[in-house]
Design a protein around this motif. Structure first.
Motif, PDB file in Angstrom:
ATOM      1  N   PHE A   1     -13.201  12.646 -10.888  1.00  0.00           N
ATOM      2  CA  PHE A   1     -13.101  12.431  -9.445  1.00  0.00           C
ATOM      3  C   PHE A   1     -12.191  11.238  -9.128  1.00  0.00           C
ATOM      4  N   ASP A   2     -11.779  10.500 -10.143  1.00  0.00           N
ATOM      5  CA  ASP A   2     -11.032   9.252  -9.952  1.00  0.00           C
ATOM      6  C   ASP A   2      -9.775   9.407  -9.097  1.00  0.00           C
ATOM      7  N   ASP A   3      -9.033  10.508  -9.271  1.00  0.00           N
ATOM      8  CA  ASP A   3      -7.794  10.684  -8.515  1.00  0.00           C
ATOM      9  C   ASP A   3      -8.064  10.870  -7.024  1.00  0.00           C
ATOM     10  N   ILE A   4      -9.176  11.524  -6.702  1.00  0.00           N
ATOM     11  CA  ILE A   4      -9.569  11.658  -5.293  1.00  0.00           C
ATOM     12  C   ILE A   4     -10.061  10.306  -4.783  1.00  0.00           C
ATOM     13  N   ALA A   5     -10.940   9.664  -5.528  1.00  0.00           N
ATOM     14  CA  ALA A   5     -11.523   8.382  -5.114  1.00  0.00           C
ATOM     15  C   ALA A   5     -10.454   7.330  -4.852  1.00  0.00           C
ATOM     16  N   ALA A   6      -9.363   7.382  -5.598  1.00  0.00           N
ATOM     17  CA  ALA A   6      -8.284   6.402  -5.427  1.00  0.00           C
ATOM     18  C   ALA A   6      -7.650   6.477  -4.043  1.00  0.00           C
ATOM     19  N   CYS A   7      -7.839   7.576  -3.343  1.00  0.00           N
ATOM     20  CA  CYS A   7      -7.256   7.770  -2.009  1.00  0.00           C
ATOM     21  C   CYS A   7      -8.227   7.397  -0.888  1.00  0.00           C
ATOM     22  N   LEU A   8      -9.467   7.047  -1.231  1.00  0.00           N
ATOM     23  CA  LEU A   8     -10.525   6.872  -0.241  1.00  0.00           C
ATOM     24  C   LEU A   8     -10.903   5.415  -0.012  1.00  0.00           C
ATOM     25  N   ASP A   9     -11.128   5.085   1.244  1.00  0.00           N
ATOM     26  CA  ASP A   9     -11.685   3.802   1.626  1.00  0.00           C
ATOM     27  C   ASP A   9     -13.177   3.795   1.255  1.00  0.00           C
ATOM     28  N   PRO A  10     -13.754   2.650   0.907  1.00  0.00           N
ATOM     29  CA  PRO A  10     -15.187   2.608   0.579  1.00  0.00           C
ATOM     30  C   PRO A  10     -16.087   3.094   1.716  1.00  0.00           C
ATOM     31  N   GLN A  11     -15.613   3.012   2.965  1.00  0.00           N
ATOM     32  CA  GLN A  11     -16.419   3.437   4.114  1.00  0.00           C
ATOM     33  C   GLN A  11     -16.012   4.813   4.652  1.00  0.00           C
ATOM     34  N   VAL A  12     -15.274   5.587   3.880  1.00  0.00           N
ATOM     35  CA  VAL A  12     -14.782   6.894   4.335  1.00  0.00           C
ATOM     36  C   VAL A  12     -15.935   7.784   4.802  1.00  0.00           C
ATOM     37  N   VAL A  13     -15.651   8.593   5.823  1.00  0.00           N
ATOM     38  CA  VAL A  13     -16.612   9.581   6.317  1.00  0.00           C
ATOM     39  C   VAL A  13     -15.878  10.907   6.497  1.00  0.00           C
TER      40      VAL A  13
ATOM     41  N   HIS B   1       0.847  -1.187   0.000  1.00  0.00           N
ATOM     42  CA  HIS B   1       0.000   0.000   0.000  1.00  0.00           C
ATOM     43  C   HIS B   1       0.884   1.238   0.000  1.00  0.00           C
ATOM     44  N   PRO B   2       0.368   2.344  -0.567  1.00  0.00           N
ATOM     45  CA  PRO B   2       1.142   3.589  -0.471  1.00  0.00           C
ATOM     46  C   PRO B   2       1.301   3.978   0.995  1.00  0.00           C
ATOM     47  N   THR B   3       2.367   4.680   1.292  1.00  0.00           N
ATOM     48  CA  THR B   3       2.530   5.171   2.664  1.00  0.00           C
ATOM     49  C   THR B   3       1.455   6.207   2.946  1.00  0.00           C
ATOM     50  N   THR B   4       1.242   6.477   4.207  1.00  0.00           N
ATOM     51  CA  THR B   4       0.271   7.505   4.600  1.00  0.00           C
ATOM     52  C   THR B   4       0.651   8.842   3.998  1.00  0.00           C
ATOM     53  N   SER B   5       1.921   9.180   4.034  1.00  0.00           N
ATOM     54  CA  SER B   5       2.377  10.445   3.465  1.00  0.00           C
ATOM     55  C   SER B   5       2.092  10.512   1.965  1.00  0.00           C
ATOM     56  N   GLU B   6       2.337   9.415   1.246  1.00  0.00           N
ATOM     57  CA  GLU B   6       2.044   9.378  -0.197  1.00  0.00           C
ATOM     58  C   GLU B   6       0.556   9.546  -0.463  1.00  0.00           C
ATOM     59  N   THR B   7      -0.264   8.889   0.344  1.00  0.00           N
ATOM     60  CA  THR B   7      -1.714   9.002   0.190  1.00  0.00           C
ATOM     61  C   THR B   7      -2.164  10.444   0.389  1.00  0.00           C
ATOM     62  N   LEU B   8      -1.664  11.095   1.433  1.00  0.00           N
ATOM     63  CA  LEU B   8      -2.049  12.483   1.705  1.00  0.00           C
ATOM     64  C   LEU B   8      -1.596  13.421   0.588  1.00  0.00           C
ATOM     65  N   THR B   9      -0.385  13.233   0.106  1.00  0.00           N
ATOM     66  CA  THR B   9       0.131  14.075  -0.971  1.00  0.00           C
ATOM     67  C   THR B   9      -0.745  13.937  -2.213  1.00  0.00           C
ATOM     68  N   ARG B  10      -1.077  12.706  -2.578  1.00  0.00           N
ATOM     69  CA  ARG B  10      -1.940  12.473  -3.744  1.00  0.00           C
ATOM     70  C   ARG B  10      -3.329  13.059  -3.539  1.00  0.00           C
ATOM     71  N   PHE B  11      -3.885  12.902  -2.336  1.00  0.00           N
ATOM     72  CA  PHE B  11      -5.234  13.384  -2.038  1.00  0.00           C
ATOM     73  C   PHE B  11      -5.317  14.906  -2.174  1.00  0.00           C
ATOM     74  N   TYR B  12      -4.398  15.624  -1.543  1.00  0.00           N
ATOM     75  CA  TYR B  12      -4.461  17.089  -1.589  1.00  0.00           C
ATOM     76  C   TYR B  12      -4.184  17.626  -2.989  1.00  0.00           C
ATOM     77  N   ALA B  13      -3.302  17.004  -3.741  1.00  0.00           N
ATOM     78  CA  ALA B  13      -3.053  17.424  -5.127  1.00  0.00           C
ATOM     79  C   ALA B  13      -4.305  17.192  -5.977  1.00  0.00           C
ATOM     80  N   ALA B  14      -4.960  16.053  -5.783  1.00  0.00           N
ATOM     81  CA  ALA B  14      -6.173  15.740  -6.547  1.00  0.00           C
ATOM     82  C   ALA B  14      -7.309  16.689  -6.184  1.00  0.00           C
ATOM     83  N   GLU B  15      -7.455  17.011  -4.904  1.00  0.00           N
ATOM     84  CA  GLU B  15      -8.499  17.938  -4.453  1.00  0.00           C
ATOM     85  C   GLU B  15      -8.288  19.321  -5.078  1.00  0.00           C
TER      86      GLU B  15
END
Length: 144
Positions: free
Chosen positions: A33-45, A5-19
């Motif tokens: 929306f795919d780049d944002i969705a790729a960072c999200l768990d199906p149960q995200v809140v 899995h990507p590291t937490t830091s990698e996930t955050l970097t991708r998420f904020y860039a996509a947003e």
């Protein structure tokens, strides 16, 4: 067989860039929306606090996509001026200095946001933002 899995830091970097890119492109219909969705768990809140124009709980990638449509309608740009991540296992504290520009009014707002997040297996499962000045957010969107 193990999964990497990507590291937490990698996930955050991708998420904020996509947003940032999603809002800048104008949101639904103008951006995927795919780049944002790729960072999200199906149960995200996502829990947005009362007093914000987009308050409430936004559940699952579909809920986050609806939230991002509202954000894109409200803001023409989001710029993260500086940001830091404090990571402790799945628990993350993100501090950001952000510059928003309102789509309807053209007003700029520079503010601070602290987000408590949970990231598991490279996916964001919970986001809980705290804005420094929620009334300033509303004022920027509504104009003088």
């Amino acid at each position: 067989m193990s999964t990497t899995h990507p590291t937490t830091s990698e996930t955050l970097t991708r998420f904020y860039a996509a947003e940032t890119a999603y809002v800048a492109a104008g949101g639904p219909g103008a951006a995927a929306f795919d780049d944002i969705a790729a960072c999200l768990d199906p149960q995200v809140v996502l829990h947005q606090a009362p007093g914000l124009p987009y308050a409430g709980d936004w559940r699952g990638p579909d809920g986050i996509e609806r939230f991002m449509a509202v954000m894109s309608e409200a803001w023409q740009s989001i710029e993260f001026l500086d940001q830091s991540h404090i990571i402790d296992g799945p628990d993350v504290v993100v501090t950001s200095r952000v510059r928003f520009v309102a789509r309807a009014t053209g007003r700029a707002l520079e503010t601070r946001i602290v987000q408590l997040m949970t990231v598991r297996d490279g996916k964001i499962t919970e986001i809980r933002p705290f804005y420094w000045d929620p009334p300033a957010v509303t004022a920027a969107l509504q104009g003088p």
